[in-house]
Design an enzyme around this catalytic site. Structure first.
Site, PDB file in Angstrom:
ATOM      1  CG  ASP A  86       4.080  -7.188 -13.005  1.00 25.61           C
ATOM      2  OD1 ASP A  86       4.975  -6.249 -12.598  1.00 25.61           O
ATOM      3  OD2 ASP A  86       3.030  -6.661 -13.196  1.00 25.61           O
ATOM      4  CG  HIS A  87       5.089  -6.377 -17.426  1.00 21.71           C
ATOM      5  ND1 HIS A  87       3.982  -7.309 -17.151  1.00 21.71           N
ATOM      6  CD2 HIS A  87       4.805  -5.272 -17.807  1.00 21.71           C
ATOM      7  CE1 HIS A  87       3.010  -6.286 -17.196  1.00 21.71           C
ATOM      8  NE2 HIS A  87       3.304  -5.188 -17.581  1.00 21.71           N
TER       9      HIS A  87
ATOM     10  CB  CYS B  37       3.187  -5.561  -9.689  1.00 18.22           C
ATOM     11  SG  CYS B  37       2.140  -4.755  -8.492  1.00 18.22           S
ATOM     12  N   GLY B  38       3.909  -2.911 -10.663  1.00 16.97           N
ATOM     13  CA  GLY B  38       4.299  -1.395 -11.053  1.00 16.97           C
ATOM     14  C   GLY B  38       3.926  -0.398  -9.642  1.00 16.97           C
ATOM     15  CB  THR B  39       0.683  -0.149  -7.917  1.00 19.03           C
ATOM     16  OG1 THR B  39       0.145  -1.369  -8.106  1.00 19.03           O
ATOM     17  CG2 THR B  39       0.310   0.803  -9.271  1.00 19.03           C
ATOM     18  N   GLY B  40       2.594  -2.483  -6.701  1.00 15.80           N
ATOM     19  CA  GLY B  40       3.017  -3.435  -5.575  1.00 15.80           C
ATOM     20  C   GLY B  40       1.441  -3.734  -5.296  1.00 15.80           C
TER      21      GLY B  40
ATOM     22  N   GLY C 153      -1.415  -5.019  -7.288  1.00 15.32           N
ATOM     23  CA  GLY C 153      -2.184  -6.255  -7.711  1.00 15.32           C
ATOM     24  C   GLY C 153      -1.312  -7.398  -7.147  1.00 15.32           C
TER      25      GLY C 153
ATOM     26  CG  HIS D   6       2.217  -3.429  15.091  1.00 16.00           C
ATOM     27  ND1 HIS D   6       1.580  -2.429  15.413  1.00 16.00           N
ATOM     28  CD2 HIS D   6       3.254  -3.189  15.917  1.00 16.00           C
ATOM     29  CE1 HIS D   6       1.988  -1.324  15.996  1.00 16.00           C
ATOM     30  NE2 HIS D   6       3.115  -1.950  16.436  1.00 16.00           N
ATOM     31  CG  ASN D   7       0.489  -5.991  10.364  1.00 10.78           C
ATOM     32  OD1 ASN D   7       1.059  -5.097   9.749  1.00 10.78           O
ATOM     33  ND2 ASN D   7      -0.558  -5.773  11.213  1.00 10.78           N
TER      34      ASN D   7
ATOM     35  NE  ARG E 281       5.034   0.423 -14.608  1.00 19.78           N
ATOM     36  CZ  ARG E 281       3.982  -0.151 -15.307  1.00 19.78           C
ATOM     37  NH1 ARG E 281       2.781   0.044 -15.003  1.00 19.78           N
ATOM     38  NH2 ARG E 281       4.402  -0.833 -16.315  1.00 19.78           N
TER      39      ARG E 281
ATOM     40  CG  HIS F 127       0.768  -6.584  18.122  1.00 18.53           C
ATOM     41  ND1 HIS F 127      -0.076  -5.870  17.338  1.00 18.53           N
ATOM     42  CD2 HIS F 127       1.809  -6.049  18.619  1.00 18.53           C
ATOM     43  CE1 HIS F 127       0.443  -4.600  17.829  1.00 18.53           C
ATOM     44  NE2 HIS F 127       1.474  -4.811  18.550  1.00 18.53           N
TER      45      HIS F 127
ATOM     46  NE  ARG G 112      -5.309  -5.674  18.286  1.00 16.16           N
ATOM     47  CZ  ARG G 112      -4.606  -4.628  18.882  1.00 16.16           C
ATOM     48  NH1 ARG G 112      -3.498  -4.134  18.367  1.00 16.16           N
ATOM     49  NH2 ARG G 112      -5.178  -4.150  19.904  1.00 16.16           N
TER      50      ARG G 112
END
Ligand code: RB5
Length: 142
Positions: free
Chosen positions: A7-8, A64-67, A69, A97-98, A108, A133, A136
């Site tokens: 995003d921006h 994104c800002g926090t990752g 959303g 693992h995933n 940010r 793994h 799961r």
């Protein structure tokens, strides 16, 4: 092929990461956003998720800002395992693992050099293939 989107708030870090991918010799496709004008992160999480889930791209990187959303949005796409990573240990573990197929970064939250190292770790670490793994990961399927 790597799908990348932001995003921006993630736009600036995305330019840094695309330059880094170029230096690594990786092919990538930018799914937007293409300016710093305010926009909505779910659009780009979904686009990158769909590009990876369809097989058009092998891995995804979303910012994104926090990752947070944008990873929530990508994880709504069937077949996507998007992992928000703020350190290299998590980036390595989520591949081992995933078998995470999308990496999410918070522009940010972390600096550019750490972000590049996290991308390297994510791209260079294979899935362990261990039975427990695999079991799961299968349990995550909807
Ligand atoms: C945009 O201001 C911000 O909310 C977004 O980039 C992200 O951090 C959401 O999770």
């Amino acid at each position: 092929m790597i799908a990348i989107g932001s995003d921006h708030a993630g736009f600036g870090l995305k330019q840094v990461i695309m330059e880094h991918l170029k230096e690594r010799g990786e092919e990538y496709k930018d799914y937007g956003t293409y300016t710093e004008e305010s926009t909505d992160y779910p659009i780009y999480g979904k686009k990158v998720g769909e590009a990876v889930a369809s097989g058009e791209c092998d891995r995804g990187i979303i910012i994104c800002g926090t990752g947070i959303g944008i990873s929530l949005a990508a994880n709504k796409v069937k077949g996507i395992r998007a992992a928000l990573c703020g350190d290299c240990f998590s980036a390595e573990a989520t591949r081992l693992h995933n078998d995470a197929n999308v990496l999410s970064l918070g522009a940010r939250v972390i600096g550019e050099d750490l972000a590049k190292k996290i991308v390297d770790t994510f791209l260079d670490t294979p899935f362990s293939g261990e039975e427990k793994h695999l079991r799961r990961i299968k349990m995550l399927e909807t």
